[in-house]
Enzyme design. Structure first.
Site, short mmCIF file in Angstrom:
data_model
loop_
_atom_site.label_atom_id
_atom_site.label_comp_id
_atom_site.label_asym_id
_atom_site.label_seq_id
_atom_site.Cartn_x
_atom_site.Cartn_y
_atom_site.Cartn_z
N TYR A 78 -2.13 -1.35 10.31
CA TYR A 78 -2.25 -1.60 8.86
C TYR A 78 -1.02 -1.03 8.13
O TYR A 78 -0.45 -1.70 7.25
CB TYR A 78 -3.54 -0.97 8.33
N SER A 138 0.86 -1.18 0.00
CA SER A 138 0.00 0.00 0.00
C SER A 138 0.90 1.23 0.00
O SER A 138 2.07 1.15 0.42
CB SER A 138 -0.87 0.00 1.26
N1 LIG Z 1 -9.18 -1.02 -1.51
C1 LIG Z 1 -8.13 -0.22 -1.41
O1 LIG Z 1 -8.24 0.99 -1.54
C2 LIG Z 1 -6.76 -0.81 -1.14
C3 LIG Z 1 -5.65 0.04 -1.15
C4 LIG Z 1 -4.39 -0.50 -0.89
C5 LIG Z 1 -4.26 -1.85 -0.64
N2 LIG Z 1 -5.37 -2.66 -0.61
C6 LIG Z 1 -5.15 -4.08 -0.36
O2 LIG Z 1 -5.67 -4.83 -1.45
C7 LIG Z 1 -6.08 -6.11 -0.98
C8 LIG Z 1 -7.54 -6.36 -1.36
O3 LIG Z 1 -8.31 -5.28 -0.83
P1 LIG Z 1 -9.88 -5.13 -1.08
O4 LIG Z 1 -10.18 -3.68 -1.01
O5 LIG Z 1 -10.28 -5.89 -2.29
O6 LIG Z 1 -10.43 -5.81 0.25
P2 LIG Z 1 -11.76 -6.68 0.47
O7 LIG Z 1 -12.06 -6.55 1.93
O8 LIG Z 1 -12.82 -6.34 -0.51
O9 LIG Z 1 -11.25 -8.16 0.17
C9 LIG Z 1 -10.46 -8.90 1.06
C10 LIG Z 1 -10.90 -10.35 0.95
O10 LIG Z 1 -10.05 -11.12 1.82
C11 LIG Z 1 -10.85 -12.12 2.41
N3 LIG Z 1 -10.24 -12.61 3.66
C12 LIG Z 1 -10.22 -12.00 4.86
N4 LIG Z 1 -9.62 -12.79 5.77
C13 LIG Z 1 -9.25 -13.92 5.11
C14 LIG Z 1 -8.61 -15.11 5.51
N5 LIG Z 1 -8.19 -15.30 6.78
N6 LIG Z 1 -8.41 -16.08 4.60
C15 LIG Z 1 -8.81 -15.90 3.31
N7 LIG Z 1 -9.44 -14.80 2.88
C16 LIG Z 1 -9.65 -13.81 3.77
C17 LIG Z 1 -12.18 -11.44 2.69
O11 LIG Z 1 -13.22 -12.40 2.85
C18 LIG Z 1 -12.33 -10.58 1.42
O12 LIG Z 1 -13.07 -11.24 0.43
C19 LIG Z 1 -5.84 -6.11 0.53
O13 LIG Z 1 -4.56 -6.66 0.78
C20 LIG Z 1 -5.84 -4.63 0.86
O14 LIG Z 1 -5.14 -4.39 2.05
C21 LIG Z 1 -6.61 -2.17 -0.86
#
Ligand SMILES: NC(=O)c1ccc[n+]([C@@H]2O[C@H](COP(=O)([O-])OP(=O)(O)OC[C@H]3O[C@@H](n4cnc5c(N)ncnc54)[C@H](O)[C@@H]3O)[C@@H](O)[C@H]2O)c1
Length: 281
Positions: free
Chosen positions: A177, A164
């Site tokens: 985080y 991130s």
């Molecule tokens: N959305 C953003 O703006 C953003 C920005 C930077 C980084 N990220 C990173 O991108 C990645 C995806 O983010 P997102 O926004 O799609 O999040 P999201 O919450 O939509 O998806 C995360 C998924 O991980 C699954 N999950 C949670 N715990 C789990 C476990 N123990 N085992 C297996 N699956 C599990 C959840 O069920 C969910 O479907 C993450 O690593 C997040 O930190 C997101």
């Protein structure tokens, strides 16, 4: 728009954790269009199944697997099931991750006169902090231990982690985080070095602020105007806009593709509209 036409991953097995979530479901849909066999792993099977079904309905190859990225037995069971369905993993995308309100302070700054109900740094919950560190860091390390074993010596094998833009400069309120994503960037470089003699590249993307259905209401008011927090984000993003999930796709496909990125190993690619490059002055 699809970028998939520029890449050929025919018959490659691509394993994506967190693929029931917003971003990784999007990645799975696009990657499937390249001819890859896509395994969607998530603790939320229903969600991963929904996206796998959408991909299959379009004539591409995908299957959902209930997997807890924090449980080695669960990951190993999934690895065996994927091997039986599709073959062994070629490319791993470690997408499962996220934050937790129990590891988030109410205020950006500690003050002398905070109201008593304020959740300050001193009130952060140990279990919440462990949850965030485990999900992001261990939840990347354990699947890598299990799947990378089969990737050793394969042509075009590689791993993509999701860091991130807060890994280098922490965002306010979310120390766990930010720290966990810093650990992901560091681990990405470690893996890149460690596996460099056996043909597995490892890189990461570092997304900036994206608009998703989950945060749209926090970022825009009923009239579609940016909220105060959104305004602050936009002020600190030189391109003066939020990103879209689709704008991560070029970076992911590029890093995955041996033809484009065969000598790229250990990079953390910011996709953030210049946020991490901007000092604010
Ligand atoms: N959305 C953003 O703006 C953003 C920005 C930077 C980084 N990220 C990173 O991108 C990645 C995806 O983010 P997102 O926004 O799609 O999040 P999201 O919450 O939509 O998806 C995360 C998924 O991980 C699954 N999950 C949670 N715990 C789990 C476990 N123990 N085992 C297996 N699956 C599990 C959840 O069920 C969910 O479907 C993450 O690593 C997040 O930190 C997101």
């Amino acid at each position: 728009m699809t970028l998939a036409k520029n890449h050929n991953f025919k018959d490659k097995v691509v394993v994506i954790t967190g693929a029931g979530g917003v971003l990784c479901a999007y990645f799975a849909k696009e990657i499937a269009k390249t001819g890859a066999k896509v395994a969607l792993l998530d603790i939320n099977l229903e969600s991963a199944q929904k996206f796998a079904a959408e991909i299959s309905a379009q004539g591409y190859i995908a299957k959902a697997y209930k997997t807890n990225v924090l449980e080695l037995d669960s990951i190993k069971q999934t690895r065996d099931a994927i091997a039986a369905d599709f073959g062994t993993c070629d490319i791993l995308i470690n997408g499962a991750g996220g934050n937790n309100p129990k590891a988030t302070t109410d205020n950006e700054f500690h003050e002398l006169d905070l109201p008593p109900a304020t959740k300050s740094f001193f009130d952060l919950d140990k279990a919440g902090i462990e949850f965030v560190f485990n999900l992001n860091y261990l939840g990347t390390l354990l699947p890598t231990q299990v799947f990378a074993k089969d990737m050793v010596g394969k042509t075009g094998a590689n791993i993509i982690n999701i860091s991130s833009m807060n890994a280098d400069t922490p965002l306010t309120k979310i120390p766990a985080y930010s720290g966990a994503k810093a650990a992901i960037s560091n681990f990405t470089q470690w893996l890149a070095v460690h596996f460099s003699h056996v043909g597995i590249r490892c890189n990461a993307i570092a997304p900036g602020f994206l608009v998703s259905n989950q945060n749209r209401a926090l970022l825009f008011d009923a009239e579609g105007k940016p909220t105060a927090r959104a305004h602050k984000i936009l002020t600190n993003t030189p391109m003066r806009r939020f990103g879209e999930a689709s704008e991560l796709m070029g970076g992911i496909l590029f890093l995955m593709d041996e033809e484009y990125a065969g000598f790229i190993n250990g990079v953390i690619l910011p996709i953030d509209g210049g946020f991490s490059a901007y000092s604010g002055v």
